[in-house]
Design an enzyme around this catalytic site. Structure first.
Site, PDB file in Angstrom:
ATOM      1  N   HIS A  16      20.421  -4.653  10.609  1.00 57.61           N
ATOM      2  CA  HIS A  16      21.024  -3.600   9.696  1.00 57.61           C
ATOM      3  C   HIS A  16      20.222  -2.230  10.217  1.00 57.61           C
ATOM      4  O   HIS A  16      20.796  -1.195  10.284  1.00 57.61           O
ATOM      5  CB  HIS A  16      20.747  -3.867   8.206  1.00 57.61           C
ATOM      6  N   LEU A  74      11.008   0.474   1.887  1.00 57.29           N
ATOM      7  CA  LEU A  74      12.300  -0.124   2.191  1.00 57.29           C
ATOM      8  C   LEU A  74      12.049  -1.479   3.275  1.00 57.29           C
ATOM      9  O   LEU A  74      10.948  -1.634   3.588  1.00 57.29           O
ATOM     10  CB  LEU A  74      13.306   0.540   2.956  1.00 57.29           C
ATOM     11  N   SER A  75      12.967  -2.482   3.039  1.00 58.90           N
ATOM     12  CA  SER A  75      12.939  -3.507   4.042  1.00 58.90           C
ATOM     13  C   SER A  75      12.483  -3.087   5.568  1.00 58.90           C
ATOM     14  O   SER A  75      11.742  -3.756   6.225  1.00 58.90           O
ATOM     15  CB  SER A  75      13.984  -4.288   4.115  1.00 58.90           C
ATOM     16  N   GLU A  76      13.262  -2.031   5.917  1.00 57.44           N
ATOM     17  CA  GLU A  76      12.869  -1.524   7.450  1.00 57.44           C
ATOM     18  C   GLU A  76      12.985  -0.097   7.141  1.00 57.44           C
ATOM     19  O   GLU A  76      13.921   0.670   6.497  1.00 57.44           O
ATOM     20  CB  GLU A  76      13.834  -2.101   8.539  1.00 57.44           C
ATOM     21  N   THR A  77      12.198   0.398   8.012  1.00 59.77           N
ATOM     22  CA  THR A  77      12.390   2.192   8.321  1.00 59.77           C
ATOM     23  C   THR A  77      12.531   2.340  10.036  1.00 59.77           C
ATOM     24  O   THR A  77      11.449   1.535  10.591  1.00 59.77           O
ATOM     25  CB  THR A  77      11.345   2.811   8.013  1.00 59.77           C
TER      26      THR A  77
END
Length: 292
Positions: A79, A47-50
């Site tokens: 986000h 994902l774009s971030e974790t």
């Protein structure tokens, strides 16, 4: 890894409708994980971030979070801040102060507040601004393959922990039509220390939101981020600096060309000198993540 599993949630941020926002993986009780182990998990979630929830080291904070992309760690991102707060509260943990949270992260302490209908917002962190040199304006026009850049609002690098080059276009339709040359855009973004471009423009008076936003990433891998809190915070700060604020509140739509329908709510608290950036979040996956 000393743990065999941890609690895990996947949260869709800036939406109340599953699969229409920006997904975030949240790993709980991550204190025993090393940075390398966190990075491995973030690469796997893809994902774009974790985000990784840890015990705070500052007594003022409700929790500490480390935020990873698939390629590296970020001191702050919007986000993940909202999605982590949602996951923290949904897990049954209570804030120290009702309707308020304090997040500890690489950028320091970030305040969050609960708004109407369960939506949370974060206070935009301080930012460093670097105007794009006029000598790069023609190159930016070529990289974006558009003549619709509004150069009366100077394109500017804004770094609040996640650095973006912010550019205003003449219309929402021009933002939606962008088809960029990523290689050329990377060179321009690098000139102001940015990791991508945040393009925005106003909608018509009866449009779906005040602004349309697209965030095109360069430094962390080419591609488009569905809905982006840090970039919307950067846009809000630049609107104020350039005297282009559309009042004390507005809404941005993002993710349209990706089939998403993200909504970001921005509010200026002039008395406190703060900008609040928020939206709804919804959990789509809730369970455990096996580590070994």
């Amino acid at each position: 890894m000393s743990q065999s599993s941890v609690r895990f949630k996947q949260v869709d941020v800036f939406t109340s409708v599953p699969f229409k926002g920006n997904p975030l993986a949240v790993v709980f009780d991550a204190d025993a994980l090393s940075g390398d182990e966190m990075q491995a998990i973030a690469r796997w979630t893809n994902l774009s971030e974790t985000s990784f929830l840890l015990a705070p080291t500052d007594e003022r904070a409700d929790y500490r979070v480390r935020i990873f992309t698939t390629k590296g760690e970020l001191p702050f991102a919007g986000h993940p801040t909202l999605g982590t707060a949602h996951a923290f509260l949904e897990s049954g943990r209570a804030p120290k102060t009702p309707r308020r949270l304090v997040q500890e992260c690489g950028a320091g302490l970030v305040d969050l507040a609960e708004g109407d209908h369960g939506a949370w917002a974060f206070a935009a962190p301080p930012a460093r601004m670097t105007p794009l040199a006029p000598a790069h304006h023609d190159a930016l026009r070529a990289a974006l393959r558009t003549d619709a850049i509004d150069f009366t609002a100077a394109p500017t690098g804004v770094d609040n922990g996640a650095p973006w080059l912010v550019a205003r276009l003449e219309s929402a339709q021009a933002v939606l039509a962008l088809d960029v040359d990523y290689e050329a855009l990377t060179t321009i973004a690098d000139s102001v220390g940015a990791h991508g471009l945040a393009a925005y423009a106003p909608h018509d008076a009866n449009g779906p939101a005040t602004f349309e936003v697209r965030c095109l990433m360069t430094g962390l891998g080419n591609g488009e981020d569905p809905v982006t809190g840090s970039a919307n915070a950067s846009i809000a700060m630049l609107l104020a600096q350039q005297n282009r604020r559309p009042g004390t509140r507005y809404t941005a739509r993002q993710g349209t060309v990706l089939g998403r329908d993200g909504r970001v709510h921005v509010a200026y608290d002039d008395a406190a000198g703060r900008i609040w950036v928020g939206g709804h979040s919804v959990t789509t996956i809730d369970g455990t993540c096996r580590l070994a």
